[in-house]
Design a protein around this motif. Structure first.
Motif, PDB file in Angstrom:
ATOM      1  N   UNK A 256       0.830  -1.210   0.000  1.00  0.00           N
ATOM      2  CA  UNK A 256       0.000   0.000   0.000  1.00  0.00           C
ATOM      3  C   UNK A 256       0.864   1.258   0.000  1.00  0.00           C
ATOM      4  N   UNK A 257       1.956   1.238   0.755  1.00  0.00           N
ATOM      5  CA  UNK A 257       2.846   2.406   0.821  1.00  0.00           C
ATOM      6  C   UNK A 257       3.453   2.714  -0.547  1.00  0.00           C
ATOM      7  N   UNK A 258       3.872   1.679  -1.252  1.00  0.00           N
ATOM      8  CA  UNK A 258       4.469   1.877  -2.579  1.00  0.00           C
ATOM      9  C   UNK A 258       3.424   2.407  -3.558  1.00  0.00           C
ATOM     10  N   UNK A 259       2.215   1.860  -3.502  1.00  0.00           N
ATOM     11  CA  UNK A 259       1.147   2.318  -4.399  1.00  0.00           C
ATOM     12  C   UNK A 259       0.819   3.790  -4.151  1.00  0.00           C
ATOM     13  N   UNK A 260       0.719   4.184  -2.891  1.00  0.00           N
ATOM     14  CA  UNK A 260       0.423   5.586  -2.565  1.00  0.00           C
ATOM     15  C   UNK A 260       1.585   6.504  -2.939  1.00  0.00           C
ATOM     16  N   UNK A 261       2.794   5.998  -2.826  1.00  0.00           N
ATOM     17  CA  UNK A 261       3.966   6.777  -3.246  1.00  0.00           C
ATOM     18  C   UNK A 261       3.907   7.048  -4.751  1.00  0.00           C
ATOM     19  N   UNK A 262       3.479   6.048  -5.509  1.00  0.00           N
ATOM     20  CA  UNK A 262       3.360   6.205  -6.964  1.00  0.00           C
ATOM     21  C   UNK A 262       2.354   7.300  -7.307  1.00  0.00           C
ATOM     22  N   UNK A 263       1.209   7.291  -6.631  1.00  0.00           N
ATOM     23  CA  UNK A 263       0.186   8.301  -6.924  1.00  0.00           C
ATOM     24  C   UNK A 263       0.694   9.706  -6.621  1.00  0.00           C
ATOM     25  N   UNK A 264       1.408   9.862  -5.515  1.00  0.00           N
ATOM     26  CA  UNK A 264       1.936  11.177  -5.158  1.00  0.00           C
ATOM     27  C   UNK A 264       3.030  11.614  -6.130  1.00  0.00           C
ATOM     28  N   UNK A 265       3.825  10.661  -6.584  1.00  0.00           N
ATOM     29  CA  UNK A 265       4.875  10.968  -7.559  1.00  0.00           C
ATOM     30  C   UNK A 265       4.263  11.479  -8.864  1.00  0.00           C
ATOM     31  N   UNK A 266       3.194  10.826  -9.316  1.00  0.00           N
ATOM     32  CA  UNK A 266       2.526  11.236 -10.558  1.00  0.00           C
ATOM     33  C   UNK A 266       1.978  12.654 -10.422  1.00  0.00           C
ATOM     34  N   UNK A 267       1.331  12.935  -9.288  1.00  0.00           N
ATOM     35  CA  UNK A 267       0.766  14.275  -9.056  1.00  0.00           C
ATOM     36  C   UNK A 267       1.868  15.333  -9.074  1.00  0.00           C
ATOM     37  N   UNK A 268       2.951  15.071  -8.361  1.00  0.00           N
ATOM     38  CA  UNK A 268       4.061  16.035  -8.306  1.00  0.00           C
ATOM     39  C   UNK A 268       4.691  16.234  -9.683  1.00  0.00           C
ATOM     40  N   UNK A 269       4.823  15.141 -10.425  1.00  0.00           N
ATOM     41  CA  UNK A 269       5.434  15.224 -11.752  1.00  0.00           C
ATOM     42  C   UNK A 269       4.583  16.073 -12.694  1.00  0.00           C
ATOM     43  N   UNK A 270       3.272  15.820 -12.694  1.00  0.00           N
ATOM     44  CA  UNK A 270       2.367  16.559 -13.581  1.00  0.00           C
ATOM     45  C   UNK A 270       2.352  18.043 -13.211  1.00  0.00           C
ATOM     46  N   UNK A 271       2.268  18.336 -11.916  1.00  0.00           N
ATOM     47  CA  UNK A 271       2.279  19.735 -11.480  1.00  0.00           C
ATOM     48  C   UNK A 271       3.564  20.439 -11.911  1.00  0.00           C
ATOM     49  N   UNK A 272       4.676  19.746 -11.757  1.00  0.00           N
ATOM     50  CA  UNK A 272       5.970  20.319 -12.133  1.00  0.00           C
ATOM     51  C   UNK A 272       6.031  20.590 -13.631  1.00  0.00           C
ATOM     52  N   UNK A 273       5.554  19.626 -14.429  1.00  0.00           N
ATOM     53  CA  UNK A 273       5.593  19.788 -15.882  1.00  0.00           C
ATOM     54  C   UNK A 273       4.708  20.949 -16.337  1.00  0.00           C
ATOM     55  N   UNK A 274       3.530  21.059 -15.737  1.00  0.00           N
ATOM     56  CA  UNK A 274       2.635  22.143 -16.122  1.00  0.00           C
ATOM     57  C   UNK A 274       3.227  23.507 -15.769  1.00  0.00           C
ATOM     58  N   UNK A 275       3.907  23.580 -14.637  1.00  0.00           N
ATOM     59  CA  UNK A 275       4.553  24.837 -14.252  1.00  0.00           C
ATOM     60  C   UNK A 275       5.698  25.177 -15.206  1.00  0.00           C
ATOM     61  N   UNK A 276       6.396  24.148 -15.667  1.00  0.00           N
ATOM     62  CA  UNK A 276       7.478  24.372 -16.632  1.00  0.00           C
ATOM     63  C   UNK A 276       6.912  24.941 -17.932  1.00  0.00           C
ATOM     64  N   UNK A 277       5.767  24.372 -18.386  1.00  0.00           N
ATOM     65  CA  UNK A 277       5.126  24.882 -19.600  1.00  0.00           C
ATOM     66  C   UNK A 277       4.758  26.354 -19.438  1.00  0.00           C
ATOM     67  N   UNK A 278       4.134  26.667 -18.295  1.00  0.00           N
ATOM     68  CA  UNK A 278       3.708  28.050 -18.047  1.00  0.00           C
ATOM     69  C   UNK A 278       4.912  28.978 -17.925  1.00  0.00           C
ATOM     70  N   UNK A 279       5.987  28.489 -17.295  1.00  0.00           N
ATOM     71  CA  UNK A 279       7.186  29.313 -17.112  1.00  0.00           C
ATOM     72  C   UNK A 279       7.854  29.617 -18.451  1.00  0.00           C
ATOM     73  N   UNK A 280       7.890  28.630 -19.337  1.00  0.00           N
ATOM     74  CA  UNK A 280       8.481  28.846 -20.661  1.00  0.00           C
ATOM     75  C   UNK A 280       7.693  29.893 -21.437  1.00  0.00           C
ATOM     76  N   UNK A 281       6.375  29.784 -21.359  1.00  0.00           N
ATOM     77  CA  UNK A 281       5.525  30.739 -22.067  1.00  0.00           C
ATOM     78  C   UNK A 281       5.705  32.142 -21.502  1.00  0.00           C
ATOM     79  N   UNK A 282       5.769  32.240 -20.173  1.00  0.00           N
ATOM     80  CA  UNK A 282       5.937  33.555 -19.542  1.00  0.00           C
ATOM     81  C   UNK A 282       7.287  34.170 -19.909  1.00  0.00           C
ATOM     82  N   UNK A 283       8.325  33.340 -19.915  1.00  0.00           N
ATOM     83  CA  UNK A 283       9.657  33.842 -20.248  1.00  0.00           C
ATOM     84  C   UNK A 283       9.702  34.380 -21.672  1.00  0.00           C
ATOM     85  N   UNK A 284       9.116  33.611 -22.593  1.00  0.00           N
ATOM     86  CA  UNK A 284       9.100  34.059 -23.984  1.00  0.00           C
ATOM     87  C   UNK A 284       8.299  35.350 -24.129  1.00  0.00           C
TER      88      UNK A 284
END
Length: 325
Positions: free
Chosen positions: A178-206
């Motif tokens: 259960x701990x590993x499964x919940x870790x996976x879900x949190x990793x996915x959430x953090x990864x997606x949030x990070x990627x979306x912020x990178x997209x927004x940051x690139x657009x803002x910089x340009x």
């Protein structure tokens, strides 16, 4: 009818069939008791509405940036099952130290599975690699990859047509599964949030870069128009001067429109970058299972017994036909 019944009784009492039946049954019993007991934990994830909304907003910014000949990525460059199947995630899971019943202190999965305790054959292979290929062979990396391969077989991802993603984790301990499964879900959430912020940051910089250029161009065109008016009052206008005046005024107007547009887009990009959004919903968290998932004792014993009976029957029929000939 009576003869058929007698034939069936003799058939079932045949020692050869019973030997095959018992052999397969005992082999199945041996497999059940020697294989690892695994418990399954499941999580379900679903892309939230914020994800599509954010993509639409960034797509509008993309259309704007493309007018300047620059392509800023705005669509999600990831696929959630691929994130879960990624080497980087499994690498983190293996290296992370987990609480377990097997050890008093927290331990990583390399030590949990005792991968460093090589068998005799593995010791020979490792020795040969270390001595004859020592420029390339890394023992720690070898152990890590071995653990990652084992973990890879214990994690499965299924995606429904609706977009629902189900992740199943098998492990020797219910809580650790259960701990590993919940870790996976949190990793996915953090990864997606990070990627979306990178997209927004690139657009803002340009957009910021283009905004500064547009601001300078506007100031320059305004200065040109002002200087022209000082040097050439309207009272002294000629057709050529009127045409030049119109061109300078048009440049100011165009640059002003670009400046205003970029300023608006820059504000949108800043808002998008600073927003805290929900991109992934966790519909079901993982909980420790009370029932083992593997091995399925009765099913396996039935299969092995059936195979033993089938093999023995075929052997009896072939042998019986051979004797008749």
């Amino acid at each position: 009818m009576y003869k058929n019944i007698l034939y069936l009784i003799n058939f079932l009492r045949n020692k050869g069939i019973m030997k095959f039946f018992l052999s397969f049954f005992l082999f199945g019993l041996f497999y059940v008791f020697t294989s690892d007991t695994l418990y399954k934990s499941t999580i379900t994830l679903y892309p939230a509405g914020e994800l599509s909304e954010n993509t639409n907003i960034l797509s509008q910014l993309s259309e704007f940036t493309e007018t300047f000949g620059v392509n800023v990525p705005t669509k999600s460059n990831y696929y959630i099952p691929d994130i879960i199947d990624s080497y980087s995630l499994k690498n983190k899971i293996v290296k992370k130290e987990w609480d377990s019943r097997k050890f008093t202190n927290k331990t990583n999965l390399v030590d949990y599975w005792e991968i460093k305790d090589y068998s005799f054959l593995e010791k020979i292979i490792t020795y040969l690699k270390l001595n004859f290929n020592n420029n390339f062979f890394d023992k720690d990396l070898y152990d890590l990859n071995k653990a990652i391969k084992k973990l890879d077989k214990l994690i499965s991802v299924n995606e429904a047509y609706s977009g629902l993603i189900e992740v199943e984790v098998l492990f020797e301990e219910p809580q650790l599964s259960a701990d590993i499964a919940n870790y996976i879900s949190q990793y996915v959430i953090n990864f997606v949030n990070k990627e979306q912020k990178i997209f927004a940051r690139k657009t803002k910089k340009f957009t910021e870069e283009r905004f500064k250029i547009a601001e300078n161009e506007l100031i320059h065109s305004e200065d040109e128009l002002t200087n022209f008016r000082k040097e050439h009052p309207l009272i002294n206008d000629t057709p050529e001067l009127q045409l030049l005046r119109l061109r300078l005024a048009r440049n100011v107007e165009v640059n002003q429109e670009v400046y205003i547009t970029l300023r608006n887009q820059l504000e949108i990009a800043k808002i998008e970058e600073s927003k805290e959004r929900l991109f992934i919903n966790i519909l079901d968290k993982a909980y420790p299972s009370v029932k083992k998932e593997h091995p399925k004792t009765f099913l396996l014993l039935f299969i092995f017994s059936f195979l033993g009976f089938l093999t023995g029957s075929l052997y009896y029929l072939v042998l019986n036909n051979a004797r008749k000939k």
